[in-house]
Design a protein around this motif. Structure first.
Motif, PDB file in Angstrom:
ATOM      1  N   UNK A 210       0.872  -1.175   0.000  1.00 30.64           N
ATOM      2  CA  UNK A 210       0.000   0.000   0.000  1.00 30.64           C
ATOM      3  C   UNK A 210       0.908   1.224   0.000  1.00 30.64           C
ATOM      4  N   UNK A 211       0.682   2.112  -0.948  1.00 30.68           N
ATOM      5  CA  UNK A 211       1.579   3.243  -1.138  1.00 30.68           C
ATOM      6  C   UNK A 211       0.805   4.552  -0.964  1.00 30.68           C
ATOM      7  N   UNK A 212       1.401   5.466  -0.227  1.00 29.22           N
ATOM      8  CA  UNK A 212       0.809   6.784  -0.017  1.00 29.22           C
ATOM      9  C   UNK A 212       1.699   7.842  -0.645  1.00 29.22           C
ATOM     10  N   UNK A 213       1.124   8.655  -1.520  1.00 27.36           N
ATOM     11  CA  UNK A 213       1.820   9.821  -2.048  1.00 27.36           C
ATOM     12  C   UNK A 213       1.116  11.054  -1.487  1.00 27.36           C
TER      13      UNK A 213
ATOM     14  N   UNK B 207     -14.300  16.342  -0.818  1.00 32.49           N
ATOM     15  CA  UNK B 207     -14.991  16.197  -2.100  1.00 32.49           C
ATOM     16  C   UNK B 207     -13.987  15.744  -3.153  1.00 32.49           C
ATOM     17  N   UNK B 208     -14.373  14.754  -3.921  1.00 30.24           N
ATOM     18  CA  UNK B 208     -13.457  14.219  -4.925  1.00 30.24           C
ATOM     19  C   UNK B 208     -14.248  13.794  -6.144  1.00 30.24           C
ATOM     20  N   UNK B 209     -13.540  13.801  -7.264  1.00 34.05           N
ATOM     21  CA  UNK B 209     -14.122  13.333  -8.516  1.00 34.05           C
ATOM     22  C   UNK B 209     -13.099  12.466  -9.224  1.00 34.05           C
ATOM     23  N   UNK B 210     -13.564  11.401  -9.862  1.00 38.20           N
ATOM     24  CA  UNK B 210     -12.678  10.555 -10.638  1.00 38.20           C
ATOM     25  C   UNK B 210     -12.226  11.286 -11.888  1.00 38.20           C
TER      26      UNK B 210
ATOM     27  N   UNK C 200      -6.482   3.287  -7.787  1.00 37.10           N
ATOM     28  CA  UNK C 200      -6.094   4.420  -6.943  1.00 37.10           C
ATOM     29  C   UNK C 200      -7.285   4.869  -6.095  1.00 37.10           C
ATOM     30  N   UNK C 201      -6.961   5.485  -4.976  1.00 35.53           N
ATOM     31  CA  UNK C 201      -7.964   6.206  -4.209  1.00 35.53           C
ATOM     32  C   UNK C 201      -7.303   7.479  -3.677  1.00 35.53           C
ATOM     33  N   UNK C 202      -8.102   8.396  -3.152  1.00 33.53           N
ATOM     34  CA  UNK C 202      -7.560   9.658  -2.653  1.00 33.53           C
ATOM     35  C   UNK C 202      -8.218  10.025  -1.329  1.00 33.53           C
ATOM     36  N   UNK C 203      -7.556  10.942  -0.649  1.00 33.97           N
ATOM     37  CA  UNK C 203      -8.089  11.437   0.614  1.00 33.97           C
ATOM     38  C   UNK C 203      -7.780  12.917   0.725  1.00 33.97           C
TER      39      UNK C 203
ATOM     40  N   UNK D 217      -3.486   7.248  -2.950  1.00 31.65           N
ATOM     41  CA  UNK D 217      -3.240   5.948  -2.333  1.00 31.65           C
ATOM     42  C   UNK D 217      -3.301   4.869  -3.401  1.00 31.65           C
ATOM     43  N   UNK D 218      -2.252   4.074  -3.460  1.00 34.82           N
ATOM     44  CA  UNK D 218      -2.254   2.877  -4.289  1.00 34.82           C
ATOM     45  C   UNK D 218      -2.539   1.719  -3.343  1.00 34.82           C
ATOM     46  N   UNK D 219      -3.720   1.162  -3.444  1.00 28.59           N
ATOM     47  CA  UNK D 219      -4.161   0.166  -2.463  1.00 28.59           C
ATOM     48  C   UNK D 219      -3.283  -1.076  -2.473  1.00 28.59           C
ATOM     49  N   UNK D 220      -2.893  -1.519  -3.656  1.00 34.75           N
ATOM     50  CA  UNK D 220      -2.022  -2.690  -3.801  1.00 34.75           C
ATOM     51  C   UNK D 220      -1.179  -2.438  -5.042  1.00 34.75           C
TER      52      UNK D 220
END
Lengths: 117, 114
Positions: free
Chosen positions: B18-21, B54-57, B64-67, B77-80
Protein backbone atom coordinates in the motif's frame (compact mmCIF):
# COMPACT_ATOMS: atom_id res chain seq x y z
CA UNK A 1 -16.14 15.29 -22.24
CA UNK A 2 -13.41 17.78 -22.89
CA UNK A 3 -10.32 16.66 -24.79
CA UNK A 4 -7.03 18.29 -25.75
CA UNK A 5 -5.01 17.11 -28.75
CA UNK A 6 -1.40 17.87 -29.61
CA UNK A 7 -0.58 16.26 -32.95
CA UNK A 8 3.17 16.99 -32.97
CA UNK A 9 5.06 14.62 -30.64
CA UNK A 10 8.39 16.30 -31.48
CA UNK A 11 9.52 19.55 -33.05
CA UNK A 12 12.91 21.08 -33.76
CA UNK A 13 13.94 24.69 -34.31
CA UNK A 14 17.19 26.53 -34.92
CA UNK A 15 18.30 29.00 -32.32
CA UNK A 16 16.90 32.53 -33.03
CA UNK A 17 14.22 31.12 -35.36
CA UNK A 18 10.46 30.94 -34.81
CA UNK A 19 8.47 27.79 -34.15
CA UNK A 20 4.74 27.11 -33.75
CA UNK A 21 3.30 24.31 -31.64
CA UNK A 22 -0.24 23.16 -32.40
CA UNK A 23 -3.10 22.34 -30.08
CA UNK A 24 -6.77 21.62 -30.66
CA UNK A 25 -9.44 21.00 -28.06
CA UNK A 26 -13.02 19.97 -27.83
CA UNK A 27 -15.59 21.37 -25.43
CA UNK A 28 -19.23 22.35 -25.32
CA UNK A 29 -18.52 25.10 -22.79
CA UNK A 30 -18.27 28.77 -23.73
CA UNK A 31 -16.27 30.09 -20.76
CA UNK A 32 -12.91 28.48 -20.11
CA UNK A 33 -9.17 28.95 -19.93
CA UNK A 34 -6.44 27.58 -22.17
CA UNK A 35 -2.83 27.23 -21.09
CA UNK A 36 0.59 26.32 -22.36
CA UNK A 37 2.91 24.77 -19.78
CA UNK A 38 6.59 24.04 -20.19
CA UNK A 39 8.35 21.10 -18.52
CA UNK A 40 12.15 21.24 -18.69
CA UNK A 41 14.34 18.27 -17.69
CA UNK A 42 14.02 19.36 -14.05
CA UNK A 43 10.37 18.16 -14.32
CA UNK A 44 8.99 21.35 -12.77
CA UNK A 45 5.92 22.49 -14.71
CA UNK A 46 6.08 26.18 -15.60
CA UNK A 47 3.17 28.25 -16.90
CA UNK A 48 4.16 29.85 -20.20
CA UNK A 49 0.98 31.63 -21.22
CA UNK A 50 -2.76 31.71 -20.52
CA UNK A 51 -5.77 32.66 -22.61
CA UNK A 52 -9.30 33.37 -21.40
CA UNK A 53 -11.88 32.17 -23.90
CA UNK A 54 -14.04 35.29 -23.55
CA UNK A 55 -11.14 37.50 -24.69
CA UNK A 56 -10.76 37.85 -28.44
CA UNK A 57 -7.28 39.31 -28.20
CA UNK A 58 -4.48 36.76 -28.37
CA UNK A 59 -2.31 36.55 -25.27
CA UNK A 60 1.36 37.53 -25.46
CA UNK A 61 4.20 37.05 -22.97
CA UNK A 62 7.51 38.41 -24.26
CA UNK A 63 8.68 35.96 -26.97
CA UNK A 64 5.65 33.72 -26.53
CA UNK A 65 2.31 34.37 -28.20
CA UNK A 66 -0.78 32.36 -29.04
CA UNK A 67 -3.13 32.14 -31.97
CA UNK A 68 -6.53 31.47 -30.40
CA UNK A 69 -9.26 30.49 -32.84
CA UNK A 70 -12.35 29.86 -30.71
CA UNK A 71 -14.66 28.72 -33.48
CA UNK A 72 -12.07 26.28 -34.78
CA UNK A 73 -11.13 25.24 -31.23
CA UNK A 74 -7.49 25.80 -31.99
CA UNK A 75 -4.82 27.21 -29.66
CA UNK A 76 -1.28 27.30 -31.07
CA UNK A 77 1.85 28.61 -29.36
CA UNK A 78 4.42 30.66 -31.24
CA UNK A 79 7.91 30.99 -29.85
CA UNK A 80 9.94 33.77 -31.45
CA UNK A 81 13.72 34.15 -31.32
CA UNK A 82 14.08 30.63 -29.91
CA UNK A 83 16.70 30.14 -27.23
CA UNK A 84 18.50 27.04 -26.00
CA UNK A 85 16.60 27.36 -22.72
CA UNK A 86 13.30 26.90 -24.56
CA UNK A 87 14.11 23.23 -25.11
CA UNK A 88 11.50 21.32 -23.11
CA UNK A 89 8.25 19.39 -23.26
CA UNK A 90 5.32 21.70 -23.91
CA UNK A 91 1.80 20.83 -22.81
CA UNK A 92 -1.43 22.45 -23.88
CA UNK A 93 -4.19 22.42 -21.23
CA UNK A 94 -7.87 23.30 -20.82
CA UNK A 95 -9.79 24.30 -17.72
CA UNK A 96 -13.29 25.49 -17.04
CA UNK A 97 -13.57 28.98 -15.63
CA UNK A 98 -15.79 28.22 -12.67
CA UNK A 99 -15.27 25.84 -9.80
CA UNK A 100 -17.06 22.80 -8.53
CA UNK A 101 -17.23 19.16 -9.39
CA UNK A 102 -16.60 19.63 -13.10
CA UNK A 103 -13.58 21.90 -12.81
CA UNK A 104 -11.07 19.47 -14.27
CA UNK A 105 -7.79 20.59 -15.79
CA UNK A 106 -7.17 18.51 -18.92
CA UNK A 107 -3.79 18.18 -20.66
CA UNK A 108 -2.65 17.12 -24.10
CA UNK A 109 0.04 14.52 -24.75
CA UNK A 110 2.81 17.10 -25.13
CA UNK A 111 5.28 18.26 -27.78
CA UNK A 112 8.99 17.80 -27.18
CA UNK A 113 10.82 20.84 -28.53
CA UNK A 114 14.51 20.66 -29.38
CA UNK A 115 16.49 23.83 -30.05
CA UNK A 116 19.52 23.44 -32.32
CA UNK A 117 22.47 25.82 -31.79
CA UNK B 1 6.29 32.33 -3.13
CA UNK B 2 3.56 29.80 -3.79
CA UNK B 3 4.38 26.22 -3.10
CA UNK B 4 3.14 22.71 -3.80
CA UNK B 5 5.22 20.06 -2.08
CA UNK B 6 5.21 16.34 -2.78
CA UNK B 7 6.52 14.14 -0.01
CA UNK B 8 9.04 12.20 -2.11
CA UNK B 9 10.94 12.81 -5.31
CA UNK B 10 11.82 9.14 -5.84
CA UNK B 11 10.11 6.09 -4.38
CA UNK B 12 10.65 2.35 -4.82
CA UNK B 13 7.96 -0.03 -3.59
CA UNK B 14 7.23 -3.73 -3.87
CA UNK B 15 4.28 -5.27 -5.67
CA UNK B 16 1.28 -5.55 -3.37
CA UNK B 17 2.37 -2.80 -0.98
CA UNK B 18 0.00 0.00 0.00
CA UNK B 19 1.58 3.24 -1.14
CA UNK B 20 0.81 6.78 -0.02
CA UNK B 21 1.82 9.82 -2.05
CA UNK B 22 1.34 13.05 -0.16
CA UNK B 23 0.88 16.54 -1.52
CA UNK B 24 0.64 19.79 0.44
CA UNK B 25 -0.11 23.29 -0.86
CA UNK B 26 0.21 26.55 1.01
CA UNK B 27 -2.04 28.75 -1.15
CA UNK B 28 -5.48 27.93 0.29
CA UNK B 29 -6.54 26.58 -3.11
CA UNK B 30 -9.89 24.86 -3.50
CA UNK B 31 -8.81 22.49 -6.29
CA UNK B 32 -6.16 19.82 -6.06
CA UNK B 33 -5.21 17.26 -8.70
CA UNK B 34 -3.24 14.07 -9.10
CA UNK B 35 -1.85 13.27 -12.53
CA UNK B 36 0.15 10.42 -13.89
CA UNK B 37 2.73 11.21 -16.58
CA UNK B 38 3.94 8.55 -19.01
CA UNK B 39 5.95 9.01 -22.23
CA UNK B 40 3.69 9.61 -25.20
CA UNK B 41 0.57 9.80 -23.04
CA UNK B 42 1.00 13.23 -21.50
CA UNK B 43 -0.59 14.02 -18.14
CA UNK B 44 -3.58 11.87 -17.36
CA UNK B 45 -5.88 12.88 -14.56
CA UNK B 46 -6.31 10.26 -11.85
CA UNK B 47 -8.47 12.14 -9.34
CA UNK B 48 -9.20 15.68 -8.41
CA UNK B 49 -10.75 17.39 -5.40
CA UNK B 50 -12.63 20.68 -5.47
CA UNK B 51 -13.16 20.99 -1.72
CA UNK B 52 -12.36 19.23 1.54
CA UNK B 53 -13.67 15.65 1.44
CA UNK B 54 -14.99 16.20 -2.10
CA UNK B 55 -13.46 14.22 -4.92
CA UNK B 56 -14.12 13.33 -8.52
CA UNK B 57 -12.68 10.55 -10.64
CA UNK B 58 -10.46 11.52 -13.49
CA UNK B 59 -9.72 9.49 -16.59
CA UNK B 60 -7.74 6.66 -14.98
CA UNK B 61 -8.91 6.14 -11.36
CA UNK B 62 -8.67 2.34 -11.34
CA UNK B 63 -6.26 1.06 -8.72
CA UNK B 64 -6.09 4.42 -6.94
CA UNK B 65 -7.96 6.21 -4.21
CA UNK B 66 -7.56 9.66 -2.65
CA UNK B 67 -8.09 11.44 0.61
CA UNK B 68 -8.57 15.10 1.39
CA UNK B 69 -9.28 15.61 5.07
CA UNK B 70 -7.76 19.10 5.17
CA UNK B 71 -7.78 21.78 2.52
CA UNK B 72 -4.03 21.92 2.15
CA UNK B 73 -3.35 18.18 1.83
CA UNK B 74 -4.32 15.74 -0.92
CA UNK B 75 -3.15 12.15 -0.71
CA UNK B 76 -3.01 9.56 -3.47
CA UNK B 77 -3.24 5.95 -2.33
CA UNK B 78 -2.25 2.88 -4.29
CA UNK B 79 -4.16 0.17 -2.46
CA UNK B 80 -2.02 -2.69 -3.80
CA UNK B 81 0.83 -1.46 -5.95
CA UNK B 82 1.43 -3.17 -9.28
CA UNK B 83 4.26 -2.86 -11.78
CA UNK B 84 2.01 -1.07 -14.27
CA UNK B 85 1.72 1.76 -11.76
CA UNK B 86 5.40 2.56 -12.21
CA UNK B 87 5.26 6.15 -13.40
CA UNK B 88 5.78 9.83 -12.67
CA UNK B 89 3.09 11.30 -10.43
CA UNK B 90 2.39 15.03 -10.39
CA UNK B 91 0.28 16.92 -7.89
CA UNK B 92 -1.21 20.34 -8.67
CA UNK B 93 -3.48 22.91 -7.07
CA UNK B 94 -5.52 25.79 -8.44
CA UNK B 95 -8.24 28.23 -7.58
CA UNK B 96 -10.97 28.77 -10.16
CA UNK B 97 -11.41 32.49 -9.93
CA UNK B 98 -8.73 34.34 -8.05
CA UNK B 99 -5.87 32.59 -9.75
CA UNK B 100 -7.61 32.75 -13.13
CA UNK B 101 -7.43 29.01 -13.37
CA UNK B 102 -3.68 28.72 -13.21
CA UNK B 103 -2.38 25.46 -11.70
CA UNK B 104 0.72 25.21 -9.55
CA UNK B 105 2.63 21.95 -9.62
CA UNK B 106 4.76 19.97 -7.25
CA UNK B 107 8.14 18.64 -8.30
CA UNK B 108 6.82 15.18 -9.11
CA UNK B 109 7.34 11.73 -7.59
CA UNK B 110 8.94 9.05 -9.70
CA UNK B 111 7.50 5.78 -8.40
CA UNK B 112 9.00 2.43 -9.29
CA UNK B 113 7.10 -0.73 -8.35
CA UNK B 114 9.26 -3.85 -8.37
Amino acid sequence: AQTVTQSQPEMSVQEAETVTLSCTYDTSESDYYLFWYKQPPSRQMILVIRQEAYKQQNATENRFSVNFQKAAKSFSLKISDSQLGDAAMYFCAYGKRYGGATNKLIFGTGTLLAVQP
Amino acid sequence: DVKVTQSSRYLVKRTGEKVFLECVQDMDHENMFWYRQDPGLGLRLIYFSYDVKMKEKGDIPEGYSVSREKKERFSLILESASTNQTSMYLCASSTPEGGRGRAFFGQGTRLTVV
